[in-house]
Design a protein around this motif. Structure first.
Motif, short mmCIF file in Angstrom:
data_model
loop_
_atom_site.label_atom_id
_atom_site.label_comp_id
_atom_site.label_asym_id
_atom_site.label_seq_id
_atom_site.Cartn_x
_atom_site.Cartn_y
_atom_site.Cartn_z
N LEU A 384 -5.53 -31.03 -23.97
CA LEU A 384 -4.35 -31.18 -23.12
C LEU A 384 -4.52 -30.30 -21.89
N PRO A 385 -4.27 -30.80 -20.68
CA PRO A 385 -4.44 -29.97 -19.48
C PRO A 385 -3.51 -28.75 -19.51
N TRP A 386 -4.06 -27.60 -19.13
CA TRP A 386 -3.21 -26.40 -19.04
C TRP A 386 -2.04 -26.67 -18.10
N SER A 387 -2.28 -27.43 -17.07
CA SER A 387 -1.23 -27.67 -16.08
C SER A 387 -0.02 -28.38 -16.66
N ARG A 388 -0.19 -29.12 -17.78
CA ARG A 388 0.93 -29.86 -18.36
C ARG A 388 1.86 -28.96 -19.18
N LEU A 389 1.44 -27.70 -19.48
CA LEU A 389 2.30 -26.82 -20.27
C LEU A 389 3.52 -26.35 -19.49
N ALA A 390 3.36 -26.20 -18.16
CA ALA A 390 4.48 -25.74 -17.35
C ALA A 390 5.65 -26.73 -17.46
N GLY A 391 6.79 -26.24 -17.89
CA GLY A 391 7.96 -27.09 -18.02
C GLY A 391 7.99 -27.94 -19.28
N THR A 393 8.37 -28.90 -23.29
CA THR A 393 9.34 -28.47 -24.30
C THR A 393 8.98 -29.06 -25.66
N TRP A 394 9.43 -28.37 -26.71
CA TRP A 394 9.24 -28.83 -28.08
C TRP A 394 10.54 -29.44 -28.59
N ARG A 395 10.43 -30.60 -29.22
CA ARG A 395 11.62 -31.27 -29.76
C ARG A 395 11.29 -31.83 -31.14
N PRO A 396 12.24 -31.82 -32.05
CA PRO A 396 12.04 -32.50 -33.34
C PRO A 396 11.91 -34.01 -33.12
N ARG A 397 11.32 -34.70 -34.09
CA ARG A 397 11.24 -36.15 -34.02
C ARG A 397 12.64 -36.76 -33.99
N SER A 435 6.70 -33.46 -21.85
CA SER A 435 6.85 -33.05 -20.46
C SER A 435 7.79 -34.06 -19.83
N GLY A 436 9.06 -33.66 -19.71
CA GLY A 436 10.07 -34.63 -19.29
C GLY A 436 10.19 -35.70 -20.35
N GLU A 437 9.94 -36.96 -19.97
CA GLU A 437 9.98 -38.08 -20.90
C GLU A 437 8.59 -38.53 -21.34
N GLN A 438 7.57 -37.77 -20.96
CA GLN A 438 6.20 -38.09 -21.33
C GLN A 438 5.82 -37.33 -22.60
N LEU A 439 5.49 -38.04 -23.66
CA LEU A 439 5.03 -37.42 -24.89
C LEU A 439 3.60 -36.90 -24.67
N LEU A 440 3.38 -35.60 -24.97
CA LEU A 440 2.08 -34.99 -24.73
C LEU A 440 1.25 -34.83 -25.99
N TRP A 441 1.88 -34.40 -27.06
CA TRP A 441 1.10 -34.00 -28.23
C TRP A 441 1.95 -34.15 -29.49
#
Length: 477
Positions: A384-391, A393-397, A435-441
């Motif tokens: 995952l790009p380091w740049s995507r960590l800024a902003g 958030t962690w959310r439950p399913r 990241s916003g509405e984009q699922l990252l991981w």
């Protein structure tokens, strides 16, 4: 001269037979005493009749055997007379030392108190054993003598039977056992209390009477005062018979443990789990024994009979499942392997949200809002790009999330992807990184294909755990 069974060891061969060990050796640490470096024997001295007699008999024989003796007394602080007992022991040991006997007294005071709701007996025993082991090590002793006798052993067998114990419990107290390089020996385990009474009277020994020994709140005292006299009146040989039960139970427990160890050698999976199919091929008795030993090896302690019975009933039919062991761990079955997992205590999971996002990789980072723990590592590709960590958030399913495993593969529901990759049910409950509405991981699935870092871009991998920091760090390494 009298033999070891008559409470004194007249020669080195009798000493070895009584304690089931060779002559004591000197530890490498220097004891806090200016005495010559002779082998040291420790005696647990409460000041009661039995320990007073044992200390006296040991120190009388020590001079001829070239030994020095250290008497270890633990001041629990639970009785108002405890300070008086220490003064009594100081006077008594002082007289014996002035008589030329090689004796030293060590007194240790406990500063803790039993936690609310805890068994005072169990707490005191645990604290006493820890302190005795520490003092013996400080003195350079490799042998510690305890004054338990035949009636103590018989009472222990009865108490264990009333608790529903198996062979290991009915074996009661071992005559000799080695823990951490220290031999704990009970040379009078076959001696009757009458013989000790005779010894005390013959030598005019004064001793302490602990009033708590008749307190009916403690189950051993109830057995000793209310049950034992009637039992002896009806069965005069009860003491010897119960001692025989303990010895036979010990032999049975040793045999069971040897068979269980041999079975486990073929049952363990590469990850130290338990292979369900191989386990089911065993007889019910061997299933029980191997399961008990495996649980103990995994750190689950002594499993209750009810818990073992439940597993024996449910495991043969289960394809997956979770069984709570206690508040800190549970058993998990997935794809034919049984594993023990540590759980996060509820009061340790919450943390400040300022801890996310991190500014650098860390071995194990706590997540906000009690969502568990995550490990971050720098990688060269597929991360995952380091740049995507800024902003981020962690959310439950929440349901309805879709995930793509590759750039040319269709997005599918998390349930479908978990099933395709064989992710266990308990690993599907982790939080999702957005990241916003984009699922990252997603735990168990990794980085969403559309969020993966480009070649040469600083990137990292993530691994999630619901468990406490120490257990999580061990699993994630």
């Amino acid at each position: 001269m009298r033999c070891a069974r008559c409470l004194i060891w007249p020669c080195r061969s009798c000493w070895s037979a009584a304690t089931n060990v060779s002559s004591p050796t000197v530890a490498s640490t220097t004891p806090p005493t200016a005495e010559p470096r002779r082998p040291c024997v420790a005696v647990a001295l409460s000041g009661g009749r039995d320990s007073t007699a044992l200390c006296h008999a040991t120190v009388r024989a020590a001079q001829a055997l070239g030994l020095r003796v250290v008497a270890l007394h633990v001041h629990h602080g639970l009785q108002p007379e405890a300070d008086d007992w220490v003064r009594h022991l100081q006077r008594q040991c002082g007289r014996w030392r002035r008589a030329g006997w090689p004796l030293r007294l060590r007194v240790a005071r406990l500063t803790q108190r039993p936690p609310a709701g805890a068994s005072i007996e169990a707490w005191a025993r645990q604290q006493r054993h820890q302190m005795l082991a520490r003092l013996a090590a400080e003195e350079g002793a490799t042998l510690l003598l305890l004054a338990h006798h035949a009636q103590d052993q018989a009472e222990t067998v009865l108490l264990q039977a009333l608790r529903g114990a198996g062979a290991a419990g009915l074996a009661a107290m071992p005559a000799s056992v080695v823990r951490g390089g220290l031999t704990w020996a009970r040379p009078w385990l076959a001696c009757s209390p009458d013989a000790i009474d005779h010894y005390v009277d013959r030598h005019g020994l004064s001793h302490i009477e602990d009033p708590s020994n008749r307190d009916p709140r403690f189950e051993r005292n109830r057995l000793r005062v209310q049950v034992w006299p009637g039992l002896l009146a009806a069965f005069p040989d009860a003491e010897q018979a119960l001692g025989t039960v303990a010895r036979q139970a010990w032999q049975a427990a040793e045999l069971i443990d040897e068979v269980a160890a041999a079975d486990l050698a073929t049952l363990r999976s590469p990850s130290d789990g338990l292979d369900q199919r191989a386990w089911l091929a065993l007889s019910p008795a061997r299933q029980r024994a191997s399961l008990r030993r495996w649980l103990k090896e995994q750190g689950a302690g002594q499993a209750s009979e009810r818990f073992i019975e439940r597993l024996l009933s449910e495991l043969p039919r289960a394809r997956s499942g979770r069984w709570p062991v206690d508040a800190l761990c549970e058993l998990r079955l997935y794809r034919g392997t049984l594993r023990l997992a540590r759980l996060t205590p509820g009061n340790t999971a919450a943390t400040d949200t300022a801890l996310w996002p991190p500014t650098a990789p860390t071995a194990c980072l706590v997540l906000p809002s009690g969502l568990g723990w995550v490990q971050l590592r720098a990688v060269e590709e597929g991360g995952l790009p380091w740049s995507r960590l800024a902003g981020s958030t962690w959310r439950p399913r929440g349901g309805g999330e879709r995930f793509s495993l590759g750039p040319d593969r269709p997005a599918r529901s998390l349930k479908q992807q978990f099933q395709a990759l064989g992710v266990p049910a308990w690993q599907r409950q982790g939080p999702l990184l957005w990241s916003g509405e984009q699922l990252l991981w997603v735990p168990g699935l990794g980085v969403e294909a559309r969020a993966r870092a480009a070649a040469g871009e600083p990137q990292l991998s993530l691994r999630w755990s619901a468990e406490a920091p120490d257990a999580a760090a061990q699993q994630l390494e």
